[in-house]
Motif scaffolding. Structure first.
Motif, PDB file in Angstrom:
ATOM      1  N   PRO A 287       0.151  -1.489   7.712  1.00 44.52           N
ATOM      2  CA  PRO A 287       1.131  -0.590   8.330  1.00 44.52           C
ATOM      3  C   PRO A 287       1.085   0.784   7.657  1.00 44.52           C
ATOM      4  O   PRO A 287       0.487   0.949   6.589  1.00 44.52           O
ATOM      5  N   ASN A 288       1.693   1.763   8.290  1.00 41.97           N
ATOM      6  CA  ASN A 288       1.905   3.034   7.605  1.00 41.97           C
ATOM      7  C   ASN A 288       2.846   2.807   6.427  1.00 41.97           C
ATOM      8  O   ASN A 288       3.712   1.912   6.456  1.00 41.97           O
ATOM      9  N   SER A 289       2.692   3.612   5.392  1.00 37.15           N
ATOM     10  CA  SER A 289       3.481   3.398   4.182  1.00 37.15           C
ATOM     11  C   SER A 289       4.965   3.636   4.401  1.00 37.15           C
ATOM     12  O   SER A 289       5.800   3.142   3.629  1.00 37.15           O
ATOM     13  N   SER A 290       5.307   4.383   5.452  1.00 34.05           N
ATOM     14  CA  SER A 290       6.721   4.616   5.765  1.00 34.05           C
ATOM     15  C   SER A 290       7.375   3.405   6.422  1.00 34.05           C
ATOM     16  O   SER A 290       8.595   3.347   6.560  1.00 34.05           O
ATOM     17  N   GLN A 291       6.553   2.438   6.815  1.00 34.78           N
ATOM     18  CA  GLN A 291       7.067   1.235   7.478  1.00 34.78           C
ATOM     19  C   GLN A 291       7.170   0.098   6.476  1.00 34.78           C
ATOM     20  O   GLN A 291       6.206  -0.212   5.768  1.00 34.78           O
TER      21      GLN A 291
ATOM     22  N   GLY B 250       0.821  -1.198   0.000  1.00 31.37           N
ATOM     23  CA  GLY B 250       0.000   0.000   0.000  1.00 31.37           C
ATOM     24  C   GLY B 250       0.854   1.246   0.000  1.00 31.37           C
ATOM     25  O   GLY B 250       2.073   1.198   0.202  1.00 31.37           O
ATOM     26  N   ASP B 251       0.193   2.400  -0.217  1.00 33.69           N
ATOM     27  CA  ASP B 251       0.923   3.659  -0.275  1.00 33.69           C
ATOM     28  C   ASP B 251      -0.001   4.784   0.210  1.00 33.69           C
ATOM     29  O   ASP B 251      -1.225   4.683   0.093  1.00 33.69           O
TER      30      ASP B 251
ATOM     31  N   GLY C 224      -8.470  13.160   7.832  1.00 34.10           N
ATOM     32  CA  GLY C 224      -9.144  11.884   7.651  1.00 34.10           C
ATOM     33  C   GLY C 224      -8.181  10.794   7.199  1.00 34.10           C
ATOM     34  O   GLY C 224      -6.981  10.860   7.462  1.00 34.10           O
ATOM     35  N   LEU C 225      -8.707   9.811   6.485  1.00 36.07           N
ATOM     36  CA  LEU C 225      -7.922   8.668   6.034  1.00 36.07           C
ATOM     37  C   LEU C 225      -7.858   8.670   4.512  1.00 36.07           C
ATOM     38  O   LEU C 225      -8.856   8.939   3.839  1.00 36.07           O
ATOM     39  N   SER C 226      -6.701   8.349   3.973  1.00 35.83           N
ATOM     40  CA  SER C 226      -6.565   8.172   2.530  1.00 35.83           C
ATOM     41  C   SER C 226      -5.420   7.216   2.264  1.00 35.83           C
ATOM     42  O   SER C 226      -4.574   6.971   3.126  1.00 35.83           O
ATOM     43  N   GLY C 227      -5.397   6.665   1.070  1.00 31.89           N
ATOM     44  CA  GLY C 227      -4.333   5.746   0.700  1.00 31.89           C
ATOM     45  C   GLY C 227      -4.672   5.014  -0.572  1.00 31.89           C
ATOM     46  O   GLY C 227      -5.693   5.272  -1.220  1.00 31.89           O
ATOM     47  N   ARG C 228      -3.812   4.072  -0.927  1.00 37.17           N
ATOM     48  CA  ARG C 228      -4.050   3.275  -2.130  1.00 37.17           C
ATOM     49  C   ARG C 228      -3.392   1.907  -1.947  1.00 37.17           C
ATOM     50  O   ARG C 228      -2.398   1.766  -1.215  1.00 37.17           O
ATOM     51  N   ILE C 229      -3.970   0.939  -2.601  1.00 34.23           N
ATOM     52  CA  ILE C 229      -3.423  -0.423  -2.602  1.00 34.23           C
ATOM     53  C   ILE C 229      -3.125  -0.774  -4.054  1.00 34.23           C
ATOM     54  O   ILE C 229      -4.004  -0.651  -4.918  1.00 34.23           O
TER      55      ILE C 229
END
Length: 372
Positions: free
Chosen positions: A322-326, A293-294, A358-363
């Motif tokens: 996890p967080n993308s930095s991890q 994910g990112d 809020g929440l955001s991201g991508r897989i």
């Protein structure tokens, strides 16, 4: 004037133009359809003969004589009148409906479907009457085989009937069998019918049948693994594909790119819920979920997670994102499918976040597979 009112008042139209064969024929047909006492039937027959003397191609007169013959039990004579009417024009609905009933009574399946085809081509409004009957009859293997041949010729009403059958069949196995036969005949089943059939089979507890039909459109699909790990599917999704949940307040979508697809999601502060889901029929055993994910940066208790549940709602495992930095955004986890849980759902779930943004991201990759 007679031509203007003949559809609503055949008696007055005939009084205005008694010399017109078509109007006289229309009056005769109105009398025979009204099914009034025998006297009116006799009048209808007399008017029909009179109309034919004035206008030999007056189809309503031929239909009148056919119905009168049928009322007197003379099916052979009725068939002659209706046969003559069809010779003049295949567009008369009453003629086609009688020919359908006659073919059904004789057990002539090809003739029945031939007249169904003609009726639905020339009078699409008859679908309301004919589709339910044809849908019920399609459960019969003999009729289904003949219907497959008819639909393989791609009539104008074919896709409409496919969608009707998928949406209204009492047993979803009926459209599934027909659609599999159509696929073997090289006919593409419309997406609403295809999706509706797979989903209905699974909803009715027919997981094996649903999977069998799904695999026909997805050769090589493995029930021990999730599908489309990089979100590249082209076909409209069934429950066995990735489906964006789009719950209230949540934005999520699968985007196609040059190097594959990606699942984008976002949710405002304090809003959570299912983001993405895919139905599974995993055999009992141990499975590994892994992916990438990112764009995810949340406190530990607010990160989204993958959840595996049984059809009855029981949660049987979850894997936190996890967080993308991890670990460069890579995630992995183990899930155990117990006995007595033949159908599962793999979901990506968003937790309510306290972050202002809020929440955001991508897989861009996710796969569930057995541990060997």
């Amino acid at each position: 004037m007679a031509l203007m009112i003949v559809r609503t008042d055949q008696a007055l139209a005939r009084r205005l133009a008694p010399y017109d064969g078509q109007i006289t024929a229309t009056r005769a047909l109105a009398l025979i359809i009204a099914q009034q006492p025998t006297k009116n039937q006799a009048v209808a027959v007399r008017l029909a003969h009179e109309a034919l003397r004035r206008e030999p191609i007056a189809i309503p007169a031929l239909v009148t004589l056919g119905l009168a013959a049928q009322a007197h039990g003379d099916t052979s004579k009725a068939a002659q009148w209706f046969g003559y009417a069809e010779t003049l024009s295949r567009r008369d609905s009453q003629t086609q409906l009688w020919l359908i009933e006659n073919a059904v009574a004789r057990g002539d399946v090809p003739a029945t479907l031939r007249h169904y085809d003609i009726a639905l081509r020339t009078a699409p409004e008859l679908a309301t009457l004919l589709y339910p009957i044809l849908a019920t009859a399609s459960a019969d293997p003999q009729i289904r085989a003949a219907l497959t041949r008819t639909l393989a010729r791609r009539p104008a009403w074919g896709e409409s009937f496919d969608n009707f059958l998928a949406a209204n069949a009492d047993d979803p196995a009926t459209p599934a069998r027909l659609f599999l036969a159509l696929r073997q005949a090289g006919v593409t089943v419309p997406d609403p019918a295809r999706i509706g059939t797979v989903n209905a089979l699974l909803a009715h507890g027919r997981a094996e049948d649903a999977w069998h039909y799904y695999v026909a459109d997805h050769p090589g699909a493995d029930p021990r693994r999730s599908r489309d790990p990089r979100f590249t599917a082209i076909l409209a999704p069934t429950v066995f594909d990735w489906v964006s949940a789009n719950e209230v307040g949540i934005s999520s979508a699968i985007q196609q790119g040059a190097d594959g697809g990606v699942f984008d999601f976002s949710a405002p502060s304090s809003v959570g819920g299912v983001l993405l889901r895919q139905a599974q029929i995993l055999p009992p055993g141990t499975y590994r979920l892994n992916g990438h994910g990112d764009g995810i940066e949340q406190a530990e208790g607010a990160r989204p997670y993958w959840q595996l549940t049984c059809a009855d709602g029981r949660e049987i495992g979850r894997v936190a994102m996890p967080n993308s930095s991890q670990d460069n955004g890579t995630f992995t986890g183990t899930l155990q499918v117990p006995v007595g849980c033949p159908v599962q759902t793999l979901s990506l779930v968003a937790r309510p976040s306290d972050a202002i943004a809020g929440l955001s991201g991508r897989i861009d990759r996710v796969m569930l597979e057995p541990i060997r």
